[in-house]
Each structure stands twice: as C-alpha cells, then as structure tokens.
Scaffold this active site. Structure first.
Site, PDB file in Angstrom:
ATOM      1  N   ASP A   5      80.497  29.604  17.895  1.00  0.00           N
ATOM      2  CA  ASP A   5      79.395  30.206  18.650  1.00  0.00           C
ATOM      3  C   ASP A   5      79.196  29.400  19.941  1.00  0.00           C
ATOM      4  O   ASP A   5      80.084  28.646  20.331  1.00  0.00           O
ATOM      5  CB  ASP A   5      78.115  30.318  17.792  1.00  0.00           C
ATOM      6  CG  ASP A   5      77.570  28.957  17.357  1.00  0.00           C
ATOM      7  OD1 ASP A   5      78.050  27.921  17.865  1.00  0.00           O
ATOM      8  OD2 ASP A   5      76.660  28.923  16.509  1.00  0.00           O
ATOM      9  N   HIS A  61      79.140  25.520  18.584  1.00  0.00           N
ATOM     10  CA  HIS A  61      79.733  24.946  17.367  1.00  0.00           C
ATOM     11  C   HIS A  61      81.194  25.303  17.168  1.00  0.00           C
ATOM     12  O   HIS A  61      81.621  26.394  17.524  1.00  0.00           O
ATOM     13  CB  HIS A  61      78.923  25.408  16.147  1.00  0.00           C
ATOM     14  CG  HIS A  61      77.480  25.029  16.235  1.00  0.00           C
ATOM     15  ND1 HIS A  61      76.507  25.935  16.553  1.00  0.00           N
ATOM     16  CD2 HIS A  61      76.871  23.832  16.106  1.00  0.00           C
ATOM     17  CE1 HIS A  61      75.333  25.307  16.595  1.00  0.00           C
ATOM     18  NE2 HIS A  61      75.530  24.027  16.331  1.00  0.00           N
ATOM     19  N   SER A  90      73.573  19.897  13.583  1.00  0.00           N
ATOM     20  CA  SER A  90      74.154  21.143  13.075  1.00  0.00           C
ATOM     21  C   SER A  90      75.650  21.034  12.786  1.00  0.00           C
ATOM     22  O   SER A  90      76.198  21.884  12.088  1.00  0.00           O
ATOM     23  CB  SER A  90      73.926  22.270  14.082  1.00  0.00           C
ATOM     24  OG  SER A  90      74.396  21.870  15.361  1.00  0.00           O
TER      25      SER A  90
END
Ligand SMILES: *[C@@H]1O[C@H](CO)[C@@H](O)[C@H](O)[C@H]1NC(C)=O
Ligand SMILES: *[C@@H]1O[C@H](CO)[C@@H](O)[C@H](O)[C@H]1NC(C)=O
Length: 366
Positions: free
Chosen positions: A328, A331, A36
């Site tokens: 978040d 991340h 991600s």
C-alpha cells in the site's frame, strides 16, 4: 577472521543446528516493539484508531484470506522472524489482556508477546496523526507490566535466564520521520539534524528500560527508503524524494553509532542491526533478481501509483502481489518482508551488523 576459521565456525553452527538444538530451544520467546511493519493486531483493540488493517484487501493472501490487522497482503516481518526461530508469531499484547490492562485471563507471556502498533513512533506525538496507537514509551511501559507478571510466575532468577535468551525485536522510527516531513510546524521548530538526534536520544532511553528489565539480545531495524514509498513518490512525479531519503540514511547512521555506544555502556548486550534502507534499495534497484516488476506503485490503493488513497475495501487490487515491492502507500508486500527477514537472519554484512540474527541466537558458536 580468516576464511578458513570462518568456514569451520559456520560449519559448526550448521552441525549444532541440525543435531538436537533447534532454534526454538535456543530462543524461548520473542518480544516485539514497533510500528505497522510488525503490528500483528494490537490496533484492532484501539477503538479510536484509524490506523487499522482489519478490512479487505488486507490479508488477501493470508490464511483464509483473513484481514488480521497486519499491514500486508499476507504475513509481515514479525511472522517470518517467528518462523525462522521455529516459534509461533508473538500474539498482540492487547489481545491477551482484558479491559483495564489487567491480565485477568492469567495468560502467560512466557512464549513472547507483541506490543507493536501501527502509527507508533519513538515520540509520543507521532501517533496523534492516527488518533490512537501505542507509542514506543507506552509499549515499553506495557512490557514492564509483563515483566512483573513474569517475575511472579517464574521467579527472579529463572526469569533473568529466560529473558537473556529471548530476542527483543525493535522496528521503529519511520513514522517519526514521516511525521517530520509532513508537518511544517515540526519542521519550523527543529532542523532535521536536531530532530534525528532527538529521535535517537529518546530511543536509547527506551532501549535502556528494556535492558533494565532483562533484555539482552536485541534485533533492531533502521528505517527503510522512506522517500521511495508510493505516498512519497507522489510528491516528486513518481520519483523518490531525495531529502527524505537523505535523512533516513542519516538517522540509520546515527542509530548505528548510538547502538555501539549503548552496548559499550552496558554489560551483556548483544544486538544485530538491520539496514532496512540498504535491503530495500537493493530491491528497488535490482527488482528482477527477486521477481519484482513494480517497485513504484502500491498494489492496493487508488489513483496515481495506486497511492492517492490507503488500501480500503473500495480500493483497486493488483492481480499479482508477488511482483510488487509495495503493498500500500507505505508498507511492503509479504514477498518483500520475506526477503527482509531472510537477510535479517542470514546477512550478509552489508545488511546486518555487527552480526546477523543467526549469530544473535547462537553467539557462542559463531
Ligand atoms: C487468575 O489468577 C488469580 C490469582 O492467582 C486468581 O484469583 C483468578 O481466579 C485467576 N483467574 C482465572 C480466570 O483463572
Ligand atoms: C525528484 O527526483 C529527481 C530524480 O531522482 C531528483 O533529481 C530530484 O532531486 C527529486 N526532487 C526532490 C524534491 O526530491
């Protein structure tokens, strides 16, 4: 190297880069593998995946405030790497192919493509937590398809030349480590050392497959300060989890040895290793230098540290993203990713070894 030689060489690079040879001409394409931290939308094409960033507040600082599948308020590291090289961000592989994994649109992969997928790990099993992602093995398999398409399109010898100048970005490993520390079952089966060794063994096999299919220039990132992510801080009264950080460092050390060994075993590999851990630690320890005021909490989330829940449409959003290291639970913000990529590209050597990305692009003149 003495200082004078270093200066002359750097100056030479400066002249070259500013007179006629742009980065884009030197690097024809970027092929991205990973999780991600560099996914630019592959998971949007995985119907069962719950690891998705295609809803608000993701992308709140992106063009048109659009959620795109990037796990960021804006751009992520893959975008900034493209910018540094003067190239458009490599598009998600799954957006280019149609159902059945056939390239029926006949798009060319010549300008680069991204296989990165949120939740992906080095191990196939890691992504099961997220129901569906493209683990590294799958990404490399997709790359083999791309390689075959490119062979048909360009011919073997032109392709080898093209690929030898292209950059293969690999950002992976965090999900495997997170998986280990969050699963008592996996912990029972392996000591952390065995687990880390096995991650490195598997990663080396995948890197070798990329090498066998033409990859020569590799930008490879270590894992970050995993135990200081907001989700981990919740486990230790908002302080970092020491054991997770310890094994992040051990993995990165092992990765550096493995890369040296791998390079020695194969002709023609050039790589730049990025010490994400060192770069992130610096931001956490010296936040104000970079304009950060919050290194602990997530900008988008709920509850304690804004990290009790993922970033969802109902989540609370911090007013200023620029001053948060974390976007978040797991991340970085766009601001953090930008600093990372500045360091990936230019070093200094506490963050990049044995060379930085600029030298990876133009090794003959630096
Ligand atoms: C793609 O290429 C194949 C084989 O060259 C051809 O048969 C097909 O019509 C092409 N499709 C499109 C959409 O151009
Ligand atoms: C929690 O944080 C404190 C302070 O950094 C540290 O000394 C301690 O070892 C941490 N505990 C765990 C379980 O990581």
């Amino acid at each position: 190297m003495n200082f004078r030689v270093f200066f002359v060489c750097s100056f030479f690079v400066f002249i070259i880069l500013n007179h006629g040879f742009s980065m884009a001409q030197m690097v024809p394409a970027v092929y991205v593998f990973g999780d991600s931290l560099v996914d630019v939308g592959n998971n949007n094409y995985l119907p069962l995946s719950i690891a998705k960033a295609n809803h608000r507040h993701y992308g709140v600082d992106f063009v048109n405030q659009k959620p795109t599948g990037r796990f960021s308020n804006g751009k992520n590291a893959a975008d900034f790497i493209g910018e540094k090289l003067g190239l458009a961000t490599s598009p998600p592989y799954l957006s280019l192919i149609s159902k059945g994994n056939k390239n029926e649109n006949n798009v060319s992969f010549m300008n680069g493509v991204s296989f990165a997928s949120a939740g992906a790990g080095i191990f196939d099993g890691t992504d099961q937590r997220y129901r569906q992602s493209l683990p590294l093995g799958k990404q490399v398999e997709y790359y083999s398809n791309v390689y075959e398409d490119l062979t048909r399109e360009m011919g073997e010898s032109a392709l080898q030349k093209h690929l030898s100048k292209s950059i293969f970005v690999v950002v992976i490993g965090s999900n495997d480590l997170i998986g280990y520390f969050e699963s008592s079952e996996v912990r029972k089966k392996n000591t952390p050392q065995e687990y880390v060794d096995s991650m490195l063994f598997s990663l080396k096999l995948q890197l070798q497959r990329l090498y066998a299919n033409g990859g020569r220039k590799f930008e490879i990132a270590g894992v970050g300060v995993v135990g200081c992510c907001p989700a981990f801080r919740l486990k230790n009264q908002t302080e970092c989890v020491v054991e997770t950080n310890y094994w992040s460092v051990q993995y990165n050390k092992g990765l550096q040895s493995m890369l040296k060994e791998w390079q020695a075993e194969n002709e023609g590999i050039i790589y730049s290793y990025f010490d994400t851990y060192a770069a992130m630690s610096d931001l956490i320890q010296n936040p104000t230098v970079h304009g950060f005021t919050d290194v602990k909490s997530a900008c988008c989330g709920l509850g304690e540290l804004n990290a009790r829940a993922p970033c969802l449409p109902v989540s609370k959003l911090c007013p200023t993203r620029q001053n948060h290291v974390f976007w978040d639970q797991y991340h970085p913000t766009e601001a953090t990713s930008q600093i990372f990529v500045d360091r990936i590209f230019s070093g200094p050597s506490i963050y990049t070894s044995p060379i930085n990305m600029r030298q990876l692009v133009a090794p003959e003149v630096s």
